[in-house]
Design an enzyme around this catalytic site. Sequence first.
Site, PDB file in Angstrom:
ATOM      1  N   ASP A 107       0.489   5.756   2.287  1.00 24.53           N
ATOM      2  CA  ASP A 107      -0.501   5.411   2.940  1.00 24.53           C
ATOM      3  C   ASP A 107      -0.014   5.488   4.685  1.00 24.53           C
ATOM      4  O   ASP A 107       0.591   7.136   4.971  1.00 24.53           O
ATOM      5  CB  ASP A 107      -0.466   4.128   2.999  1.00 24.53           C
ATOM      6  CG  ASP A 107      -1.967   3.131   3.841  1.00 24.53           C
ATOM      7  OD1 ASP A 107      -2.519   4.091   3.833  1.00 24.53           O
ATOM      8  OD2 ASP A 107      -1.873   1.887   3.763  1.00 24.53           O
ATOM      9  N   ASP A 158       2.778   0.282  10.155  1.00 25.63           N
ATOM     10  CA  ASP A 158       1.536  -0.228  10.451  1.00 25.63           C
ATOM     11  C   ASP A 158       1.725  -1.649  11.694  1.00 25.63           C
ATOM     12  O   ASP A 158       2.828  -1.409  10.953  1.00 25.63           O
ATOM     13  CB  ASP A 158       0.379  -0.020   9.624  1.00 25.63           C
ATOM     14  CG  ASP A 158      -0.109   0.994   9.334  1.00 25.63           C
ATOM     15  OD1 ASP A 158      -0.209   1.627   9.755  1.00 25.63           O
ATOM     16  OD2 ASP A 158      -1.098   0.830   7.842  1.00 25.63           O
ATOM     17  N   ARG A 200      -3.802   9.503  14.104  1.00 22.34           N
ATOM     18  CA  ARG A 200      -3.342   8.685  13.881  1.00 22.34           C
ATOM     19  C   ARG A 200      -1.587   8.622  14.496  1.00 22.34           C
ATOM     20  O   ARG A 200      -0.468   7.700  13.940  1.00 22.34           O
ATOM     21  CB  ARG A 200      -3.118   7.382  12.739  1.00 22.34           C
ATOM     22  CG  ARG A 200      -4.480   7.231  12.396  1.00 22.34           C
ATOM     23  CD  ARG A 200      -4.534   6.645  11.363  1.00 22.34           C
ATOM     24  NE  ARG A 200      -5.633   5.919  10.865  1.00 22.34           N
ATOM     25  CZ  ARG A 200      -6.578   5.344   9.626  1.00 22.34           C
ATOM     26  NH1 ARG A 200      -5.217   4.284   8.858  1.00 22.34           N
ATOM     27  NH2 ARG A 200      -7.587   5.164   9.038  1.00 22.34           N
ATOM     28  N   ASP A 258       0.401  -1.481  -0.068  1.00 20.07           N
ATOM     29  CA  ASP A 258       0.390   0.197  -0.262  1.00 20.07           C
ATOM     30  C   ASP A 258       1.080   1.530  -0.097  1.00 20.07           C
ATOM     31  O   ASP A 258       0.225   2.413  -0.185  1.00 20.07           O
ATOM     32  CB  ASP A 258      -0.800   0.391   0.422  1.00 20.07           C
ATOM     33  CG  ASP A 258      -2.010  -0.845   0.757  1.00 20.07           C
ATOM     34  OD1 ASP A 258      -2.138  -1.963  -0.004  1.00 20.07           O
ATOM     35  OD2 ASP A 258      -2.633  -1.348   2.440  1.00 20.07           O
TER      36      ASP A 258
END
Length: 405
Positions: free
Chosen positions: A219, A223, A275, A195
């Site tokens: 992205d 993560d 985030r 991604d």
Amino acid sequence: MASPNSLLLLLSVLVYCLSTSFAHPLKQTRNKTLPSYIPRYPRPSNKLMNKIDSCWRANPNWASNRQALADCSIGFGSGAMGGKNGAIYIVTDIFDDPINPKPGTLRYGAIQTKPLWIIFQRDMSLVLKNELMVNSYKTIDGRGARVEIANGPCITIEGASHVTVHGISVHDCKPGKPGMVRSTPDHVGHRVGSDGDGITVFASTNVWIDHCYLARCTDGLLDVIHASNGVTISNNYFTEHDKVMLLGHQDGYTADRIMKVTIVYNHFGPKLVQRMPRVRYDYAHVANNRYDEWIMYAIGGSSDPTIFSEGNYFVASNDPYGAKEVTKRETHEGKGYWKNWKWRSSKDVFVNGAYFVQSGWGYSSPLYFNSQSFDADAGSLVPVLTSDAGPLQCHVHQPCLSMIM
């Protein structure tokens, strides 16, 4: 005939010119590899180091015992051995072949099945042709060189255990194209295309990401998803990005309930939107991090996660209309639904009107094993504890220093 005073003055000028001519090249050489993208803040010369850094940084012989770093992690990812019991593998070649990597390249070392401690022969800027699949029991150690992975697909840690990434810059990452990518010496598989994350931790355990720089990816920057567990994210510098860090795949993916992540001593720098992290289902201990002027929110989540914010330093925007609230809950069930979620704040410092909305009840502190446990410091110490976040300047036979001396 010149007077003695005139001769003395002329001699002084000559000595100054000679010393300047020797000093300037040395200074240019030392600063040659310093990254200009990490701002620094004033701090005392005898500054306090955080618990991870004090474990190894003061040792001038770090280069002769690199693997001692493996014993310095804290939190849920403290068990990450990386390549501690393996050989040293030296990256000598920036070329990348996703299918048939050759010896000397980063990919060749990263996919091996045996433990390896991967270091770099010199400063390198690597543009990968597809995502880098990192196998178990690997340490990627950038100390002693300026190492950048940028402007192409970046790092994927998938189905692996005991992986450490330390001291590299990962930025401007792009999506990978569908195609064949080798993940072990014996396996080449078809990948659907990454991604554009900086670092993805997917279905992996015992992972430590330390002293890296992450910015401007397509992205997310970092993560942790698909039931990954036992992860520590520490001493990193994040900047210039929207969706910084995701913990948990999606709201319906309940397997992420096992996930436990420690986020400690990081500097979330300017121009970050949201985030830091965003959490689903799992447990996040967010301790002793610095946050500078988030644009939307700093810490958020959905699907009933437990978040313990301890000893962080939150600096909201000076703009009276800028974001002040640290937290954001995302739910379709209405405001009352999230009031049972355990989101707690302890020893945090709030500047420029920043504030944390707490919720839930019951015990929220991390249930660390003794080998994982550490005491979070008061939030007032965080500007010092995080002042060397990001890659360090490491020279052989010298302690590793901050990038600006």
